[in-house]
Design a protein around this motif. Structure first.
Motif, PDB file in Angstrom:
ATOM      1  N   SER A 147      79.106   9.065  34.860  1.00  0.00           N
ATOM      2  CA  SER A 147      78.327  10.226  34.418  1.00  0.00           C
ATOM      3  C   SER A 147      76.899   9.877  34.026  1.00  0.00           C
ATOM      4  O   SER A 147      76.284  10.549  33.200  1.00  0.00           O
ATOM      5  N   ILE A 148      76.347   8.799  34.604  1.00  0.00           N
ATOM      6  CA  ILE A 148      74.975   8.412  34.311  1.00  0.00           C
ATOM      7  C   ILE A 148      74.034   9.153  35.256  1.00  0.00           C
ATOM      8  O   ILE A 148      74.120   9.006  36.470  1.00  0.00           O
ATOM      9  N   SER A 149      73.164   9.958  34.703  1.00  0.00           N
ATOM     10  CA  SER A 149      72.255  10.779  35.513  1.00  0.00           C
ATOM     11  C   SER A 149      70.881  10.118  35.611  1.00  0.00           C
ATOM     12  O   SER A 149      70.288   9.739  34.601  1.00  0.00           O
ATOM     13  N   CYS A 150      70.392   9.982  36.839  1.00  0.00           N
ATOM     14  CA  CYS A 150      69.044   9.450  37.058  1.00  0.00           C
ATOM     15  C   CYS A 150      68.035  10.470  36.533  1.00  0.00           C
ATOM     16  O   CYS A 150      68.112  11.653  36.868  1.00  0.00           O
ATOM     17  N   GLN A 151      67.076  10.021  35.744  1.00  0.00           N
ATOM     18  CA  GLN A 151      66.098  10.917  35.146  1.00  0.00           C
ATOM     19  C   GLN A 151      64.925  11.227  36.071  1.00  0.00           C
ATOM     20  O   GLN A 151      63.995  11.939  35.678  1.00  0.00           O
ATOM     21  N   ILE A 152      65.003  10.743  37.307  1.00  0.00           N
ATOM     22  CA  ILE A 152      63.985  11.068  38.307  1.00  0.00           C
ATOM     23  C   ILE A 152      64.524  12.094  39.296  1.00  0.00           C
ATOM     24  O   ILE A 152      63.937  13.150  39.504  1.00  0.00           O
ATOM     25  N   CYS A 153      65.673  11.792  39.921  1.00  0.00           N
ATOM     26  CA  CYS A 153      66.224  12.708  40.935  1.00  0.00           C
ATOM     27  C   CYS A 153      67.339  13.591  40.371  1.00  0.00           C
ATOM     28  O   CYS A 153      67.802  14.504  41.053  1.00  0.00           O
ATOM     29  N   ILE A 163      68.853   0.974  37.272  1.00  0.00           N
ATOM     30  CA  ILE A 163      68.010  -0.190  37.038  1.00  0.00           C
ATOM     31  C   ILE A 163      67.788  -0.348  35.537  1.00  0.00           C
ATOM     32  O   ILE A 163      67.340   0.584  34.870  1.00  0.00           O
ATOM     33  N   ASP A 164      68.129  -1.506  35.007  1.00  0.00           N
ATOM     34  CA  ASP A 164      67.906  -1.787  33.586  1.00  0.00           C
ATOM     35  C   ASP A 164      66.472  -2.284  33.396  1.00  0.00           C
ATOM     36  O   ASP A 164      66.177  -3.470  33.581  1.00  0.00           O
ATOM     37  N   CYS A 168      63.212  -0.775  27.874  1.00  0.00           N
ATOM     38  CA  CYS A 168      63.749   0.586  27.849  1.00  0.00           C
ATOM     39  C   CYS A 168      65.230   0.541  27.473  1.00  0.00           C
ATOM     40  O   CYS A 168      65.993  -0.240  28.051  1.00  0.00           O
ATOM     41  N   THR A 169      65.629   1.384  26.552  1.00  0.00           N
ATOM     42  CA  THR A 169      67.032   1.418  26.137  1.00  0.00           C
ATOM     43  C   THR A 169      67.726   2.716  26.544  1.00  0.00           C
ATOM     44  O   THR A 169      68.943   2.737  26.716  1.00  0.00           O
ATOM     45  N   ASN A 170      66.958   3.784  26.717  1.00  0.00           N
ATOM     46  CA  ASN A 170      67.565   5.090  27.007  1.00  0.00           C
ATOM     47  C   ASN A 170      67.120   5.697  28.333  1.00  0.00           C
ATOM     48  O   ASN A 170      67.463   6.833  28.639  1.00  0.00           O
ATOM     49  N   CYS A 171      66.365   4.942  29.135  1.00  0.00           N
ATOM     50  CA  CYS A 171      65.861   5.473  30.407  1.00  0.00           C
ATOM     51  C   CYS A 171      66.781   5.061  31.550  1.00  0.00           C
ATOM     52  O   CYS A 171      67.139   3.885  31.667  1.00  0.00           O
ATOM     53  N   ASN A 172      67.150   6.030  32.377  1.00  0.00           N
ATOM     54  CA  ASN A 172      68.030   5.770  33.514  1.00  0.00           C
ATOM     55  C   ASN A 172      67.320   6.136  34.807  1.00  0.00           C
ATOM     56  O   ASN A 172      67.000   7.304  35.045  1.00  0.00           O
ATOM     57  N   VAL A 173      67.081   5.140  35.643  1.00  0.00           N
ATOM     58  CA  VAL A 173      66.437   5.343  36.939  1.00  0.00           C
ATOM     59  C   VAL A 173      67.308   4.675  38.000  1.00  0.00           C
ATOM     60  O   VAL A 173      67.622   3.492  37.879  1.00  0.00           O
ATOM     61  N   CYS A 174      67.696   5.434  39.038  1.00  0.00           N
ATOM     62  CA  CYS A 174      68.560   4.878  40.079  1.00  0.00           C
ATOM     63  C   CYS A 174      67.772   3.930  40.977  1.00  0.00           C
ATOM     64  O   CYS A 174      66.536   3.922  40.985  1.00  0.00           O
ATOM     65  N   ARG A 175      68.497   3.161  41.747  1.00  0.00           N
ATOM     66  CA  ARG A 175      67.911   2.134  42.597  1.00  0.00           C
ATOM     67  C   ARG A 175      66.915   2.711  43.607  1.00  0.00           C
ATOM     68  O   ARG A 175      65.807   2.190  43.771  1.00  0.00           O
ATOM     69  N   VAL A 176      67.297   3.781  44.294  1.00  0.00           N
ATOM     70  CA  VAL A 176      66.435   4.355  45.329  1.00  0.00           C
ATOM     71  C   VAL A 176      65.142   4.898  44.727  1.00  0.00           C
ATOM     72  O   VAL A 176      64.052   4.672  45.267  1.00  0.00           O
ATOM     73  N   CYS A 177      65.244   5.611  43.607  1.00  0.00           N
ATOM     74  CA  CYS A 177      64.044   6.165  42.960  1.00  0.00           C
ATOM     75  C   CYS A 177      63.123   5.055  42.468  1.00  0.00           C
ATOM     76  O   CYS A 177      61.895   5.174  42.544  1.00  0.00           O
TER      77      CYS A 177
END
Length: 289
Positions: A147-153, A163-164, A168-177
């Motif tokens: 249930s981890i939502s990318c904050q870009i897409c 991507i860690d 950043c501790t609370n930012c979630n960005v997927c690999r493609v973005c």
């Protein structure tokens, strides 16, 4: 927001080529780091190999080959898993048979197979469910993992697909973005001063020491994300920034894009490449004529 549009545009272009299964398109883009060209080549190859999967779904004589891990029929490709997902959600194949198919396709333990099946029945994507099953032991933890939502897409991905980012501790960005973001920044800007987190914009590039430390940590992750040419460009720009932050670094006024660290005692610097002289203090060429 721009990165999301870029991703949607890539999916749309591939659809126009006659491939309309979005899951296959997203998976291919993910596998190839967001490369439109590579994904466009891979998808038709996957479609051509689907006939083999059709044979696996027939009843005997293949019934006894499911337990044979060395069978030439067991080709582990994501599109086969997606076909299993469709069968599960449509309810056209009994549960035990689905379990066997997942086991031979995904090479998982039986407890993990049952967890994948349970997650797919709850409408989770099967490759993500496989990722969750290998990292979690129960359905609750697996559901949270997925249930981890990318904050870009704004799409949901497994935790390991994020991507860690350093600092950043609370930012979630997927690999493609993240790959699209890095590519855009490297190609559009002369320096790497714009490569902070695309969500929270930390760390501040004006705070040179923490920012350079961030870039060095980020380079470890980017090595596996970027192609060699783009990664070399990143390393080159990071080096340029670190040199420019050095108080003893000066550009040669005669050589384009060439500088050096001056350790001399007076202001008269001599370039080791063109041998022209530059004033360390005023940063202008010295003319003795």
């Amino acid at each position: 927001m721009r990165l999301m549009f870029l991703k949607v545009e890539k999916v749309s272009k591939i659809k126009k080529q006659g491939f309309d299964v979005e899951k296959d398109i997203h998976e291919s883009l993910y596998q190839h780091g967001g490369s439109f060209k590579k994904a466009s080549i891979q998808i038709p190859i996957n479609i051509l190999s689907e006939s083999l999967f059709e044979r696996m779904w027939t009843s005997s004589p293949l019934e006894n080959t499911f337990a044979d891990s060395n069978s030439e029929l067991l080709v582990h490709k994501p599109q086969y898993m997606y076909r299993i997902e469709n069968k599960i959600q449509q309810g056209t194949v009994d549960r035990e048979r689905c379990h066997r198919m997942i086991a031979c396709e995904a090479s998982l333990k039986w407890s993990q197979v049952m967890l994948v099946y349970s997650l797919v029945t709850k409408k989770h994507e099967i490759m993500a469910a496989k990722e969750a099953a290998t990292n979690c032991t129960d359905i609750n933890r697996a559901t949270e993992f997925l249930s981890i939502s990318c904050q870009i897409c704004y799409e949901d991905f497994p935790k390991t697909w994020m991507i860690d980012l350093p600092y950043c501790t609370n930012c979630n960005v997927c690999r493609v973005c993240m790959i699209d973001y890095i590519k855009n920044q490297l190609l559009e800007f002369a320096s790497v001063s714009q490569l902070n987190c695309p969500v929270c914009c930390k760390p501040d590039a004006n705070d040179s020491q923490p920012y350079l430390g961030y870039l060095q940590l980020l380079s470890v992750q980017l090595k596996d994300l970027l192609d060699s040419k783009l990664y070399d460009l990143y390393q080159s720009k990071v080096l340029d920034m670190s040199l420019m932050k050095n108080e003893k670094f000066r550009w040669c006024t005669n050589c384009p894009n060439y500088g050096f660290i001056y350790e001399g005692e007076n202001d008269m610097m001599t370039c080791d490449k063109c041998h022209k002289k530059t004033c360390f203090s005023c940063k202008k060429e010295v003319d003795f004529l």
